[in-house]
Design a protein around this motif. Structure first.
Motif, PDB file in Angstrom:
ATOM      1  N   ALA A  47       0.830  -1.203   0.000  1.00 22.03           N
ATOM      2  CA  ALA A  47       0.000   0.000   0.000  1.00 22.03           C
ATOM      3  C   ALA A  47       0.865   1.254   0.000  1.00 22.03           C
ATOM      4  O   ALA A  47       0.575   2.223  -0.720  1.00 22.03           O
ATOM      5  N   LEU A  48       1.933   1.239   0.780  1.00 20.34           N
ATOM      6  CA  LEU A  48       2.815   2.407   0.829  1.00 20.34           C
ATOM      7  C   LEU A  48       3.552   2.597  -0.495  1.00 20.34           C
ATOM      8  O   LEU A  48       3.840   3.729  -0.905  1.00 20.34           O
ATOM      9  N   LYS A  49       3.856   1.507  -1.163  1.00 23.03           N
ATOM     10  CA  LYS A  49       4.486   1.592  -2.484  1.00 23.03           C
ATOM     11  C   LYS A  49       3.536   2.267  -3.469  1.00 23.03           C
ATOM     12  O   LYS A  49       3.953   3.140  -4.256  1.00 23.03           O
ATOM     13  N   LYS A  50       2.268   1.902  -3.427  1.00 28.47           N
ATOM     14  CA  LYS A  50       1.280   2.493  -4.337  1.00 28.47           C
ATOM     15  C   LYS A  50       1.001   3.957  -4.007  1.00 28.47           C
ATOM     16  O   LYS A  50       0.826   4.779  -4.904  1.00 28.47           O
ATOM     17  N   ASP A  51       0.978   4.269  -2.728  1.00 29.34           N
ATOM     18  CA  ASP A  51       0.643   5.637  -2.321  1.00 29.34           C
ATOM     19  C   ASP A  51       1.819   6.592  -2.465  1.00 29.34           C
ATOM     20  O   ASP A  51       1.673   7.691  -3.003  1.00 29.34           O
ATOM     21  N   LEU A  61      11.803   1.368   8.413  1.00 26.46           N
ATOM     22  CA  LEU A  61      12.610   2.462   8.926  1.00 26.46           C
ATOM     23  C   LEU A  61      11.758   3.673   9.271  1.00 26.46           C
ATOM     24  O   LEU A  61      11.928   4.289  10.336  1.00 26.46           O
ATOM     25  N   TYR A  62      10.830   4.029   8.396  1.00 27.19           N
ATOM     26  CA  TYR A  62      10.067   5.261   8.570  1.00 27.19           C
ATOM     27  C   TYR A  62       8.658   5.045   9.132  1.00 27.19           C
ATOM     28  O   TYR A  62       8.009   6.012   9.520  1.00 27.19           O
ATOM     29  N   GLU A  63       8.199   3.804   9.150  1.00 29.55           N
ATOM     30  CA  GLU A  63       6.805   3.603   9.539  1.00 29.55           C
ATOM     31  C   GLU A  63       6.610   2.631  10.712  1.00 29.55           C
ATOM     32  O   GLU A  63       6.020   3.000  11.716  1.00 29.55           O
ATOM     33  N   TYR A 116       3.352  10.098   6.462  1.00 29.39           N
ATOM     34  CA  TYR A 116       3.709   8.924   7.268  1.00 29.39           C
ATOM     35  C   TYR A 116       2.391   8.286   7.717  1.00 29.39           C
ATOM     36  O   TYR A 116       2.009   8.386   8.882  1.00 29.39           O
ATOM     37  N   PRO A 117       1.673   7.667   6.796  1.00 27.11           N
ATOM     38  CA  PRO A 117       0.284   7.296   7.089  1.00 27.11           C
ATOM     39  C   PRO A 117       0.113   6.235   8.157  1.00 27.11           C
ATOM     40  O   PRO A 117      -0.942   6.172   8.802  1.00 27.11           O
ATOM     41  N   TRP A 118       1.109   5.381   8.370  1.00 29.75           N
ATOM     42  CA  TRP A 118       1.016   4.406   9.461  1.00 29.75           C
ATOM     43  C   TRP A 118       1.579   4.981  10.748  1.00 29.75           C
ATOM     44  O   TRP A 118       0.930   4.944  11.792  1.00 29.75           O
ATOM     45  N   ALA A 119       2.773   5.520  10.676  1.00 29.13           N
ATOM     46  CA  ALA A 119       3.450   5.986  11.892  1.00 29.13           C
ATOM     47  C   ALA A 119       2.655   7.087  12.589  1.00 29.13           C
ATOM     48  O   ALA A 119       2.419   7.035  13.803  1.00 29.13           O
ATOM     49  N   VAL A 120       2.221   8.091  11.837  1.00 29.11           N
ATOM     50  CA  VAL A 120       1.573   9.246  12.454  1.00 29.11           C
ATOM     51  C   VAL A 120       0.134   8.938  12.874  1.00 29.11           C
ATOM     52  O   VAL A 120      -0.390   9.555  13.798  1.00 29.11           O
ATOM     53  N   THR A 121      -0.485   7.960  12.234  1.00 20.31           N
ATOM     54  CA  THR A 121      -1.861   7.606  12.591  1.00 20.31           C
ATOM     55  C   THR A 121      -1.915   6.638  13.763  1.00 20.31           C
ATOM     56  O   THR A 121      -2.729   6.788  14.676  1.00 20.31           O
ATOM     57  N   THR A 146      -3.328   2.965   1.605  1.00 18.61           N
ATOM     58  CA  THR A 146      -3.052   2.705   3.018  1.00 18.61           C
ATOM     59  C   THR A 146      -4.322   2.819   3.839  1.00 18.61           C
ATOM     60  O   THR A 146      -4.567   2.003   4.737  1.00 18.61           O
ATOM     61  N   ALA A 147      -5.139   3.820   3.548  1.00 17.68           N
ATOM     62  CA  ALA A 147      -6.401   3.991   4.275  1.00 17.68           C
ATOM     63  C   ALA A 147      -7.290   2.758   4.109  1.00 17.68           C
ATOM     64  O   ALA A 147      -7.925   2.301   5.065  1.00 17.68           O
ATOM     65  N   LYS A 148      -7.316   2.204   2.900  1.00 16.88           N
ATOM     66  CA  LYS A 148      -8.140   1.020   2.642  1.00 16.88           C
ATOM     67  C   LYS A 148      -7.615  -0.191   3.404  1.00 16.88           C
ATOM     68  O   LYS A 148      -8.391  -0.944   4.015  1.00 16.88           O
ATOM     69  N   VAL A 149      -6.287  -0.383   3.404  1.00 21.00           N
ATOM     70  CA  VAL A 149      -5.697  -1.498   4.147  1.00 21.00           C
ATOM     71  C   VAL A 149      -5.956  -1.343   5.642  1.00 21.00           C
ATOM     72  O   VAL A 149      -6.279  -2.309   6.338  1.00 21.00           O
TER      73      VAL A 149
END
Length: 253
Positions: A47-51, A61-63, A116-121, A146-149
């Motif tokens: 998902a992060l690759k697509k977004d 590392l970042y998430e 940072y859609p996973w880390a910050v959420t 990412t939101a969908k996953v």
């Protein structure tokens, strides 16, 4: 009744059952969230690759690695954090047992960011779970995959009544802000952070209004080590494609 209102009402009803206040229950939910990050790592990476075109090496590392560390810290320290804390007595309380008992606030809203859609959420969600709250999770619509996953996976691993995911854009966020929350945690740009102020119910909030990368001033002095300075500035400028609050902006002397 909108789906946003229904999610908030279900979460508050679930919170009032008291199950989120039980330490064992909080720890079990936190461990389950960590299992999600480990077991569904590939789906998260895809998902992060697509977004955001993040690599599989960049994702932990970042998430996710930071999130796993936060979870284990909370699991290991939770009993200590939740324990009553004794306070000094005075003449009025001399014969009493006097202590401060930490209590959850209630139902909180977590509005995530796209860069940072996973880390910050999920980082605020970890704190909400550890503190015994219910939480509505609103991932950024900009990172749509990412939101969908997140919408699909969180209900599998977490209590779907206490921690529902609400997806959508500005309209859905505005509808959420009309509901009553005991705390709102928001990360995003300052302009958007103000859009709900006029129409939302008064709620305590924690805001991290990041204005985007490239705004952190950097000054090079004459006696600096230019090689080290350039290496550090380059890392800060280009990490996460510059979409980081610490991305530097050089300022002429």
């Amino acid at each position: 009744m909108s789906r946003e209102q229904q999610a908030v009402e279900r979460a508050r009803k679930a919170f009032l059952t008291g199950r989120s206040k039980q330490l064992d229950y909080r720890i079990a939910q936190l461990k389950s969230l960590r299992r999600l990050l480990v077991e569904r790592n590939q789906e998260i990476c895809d998902a992060l690759k697509k977004d955001l075109n993040k690599s599989e090496l960049g994702t932990p590392l970042y998430e996710t690695l930071g999130l796993e560390g936060e979870i284990m810290l909370a699991v290991n320290k939770l009993k200590e954090w939740a324990a009553p804390r004794p306070v000094q007595k005075d003449l009025l309380t001399l014969s009493d047992q006097v202590f401060i008992q930490p209590e959850p606030l209630g139902v909180v809203l977590v509005i995530g960011a796209w860069n940072y859609p996973w880390a910050v959420t999920l980082q605020p969600l970890i704190g909400a779970i550890a503190a015994g709250n219910a939480a509505i999770v609103k991932p950024s619509e900009v990172s749509a995959h990412t939101a969908k996953v997140m919408e699909e996976l969180l209900p599998i691993y977490l209590d779907k009544e206490l921690y529902p995911v609400v997806t959508g854009g500005v309209a859905e966020t505005q509808e959420l802000l009309k509901q009553r929350f005991d705390l709102i945690f928001y990360t995003g740009n300052p302009r958007r952070g103000k859009t709900g102020d006029g129409g939302c119910r008064p709620s305590p909030d924690t805001r991290y209004p990041g204005a985007g990368g490239g705004r952190a001033p950097v000054t090079l002095t004459r006696d600096c080590d230019i090689t080290i300075a350039c290496r550090r500035i380059t890392w800060g400028k280009f990490t996460n494609c510059g979409q980081t609050c610490i991305a530097p902006r050089l300022r002429p002397m």
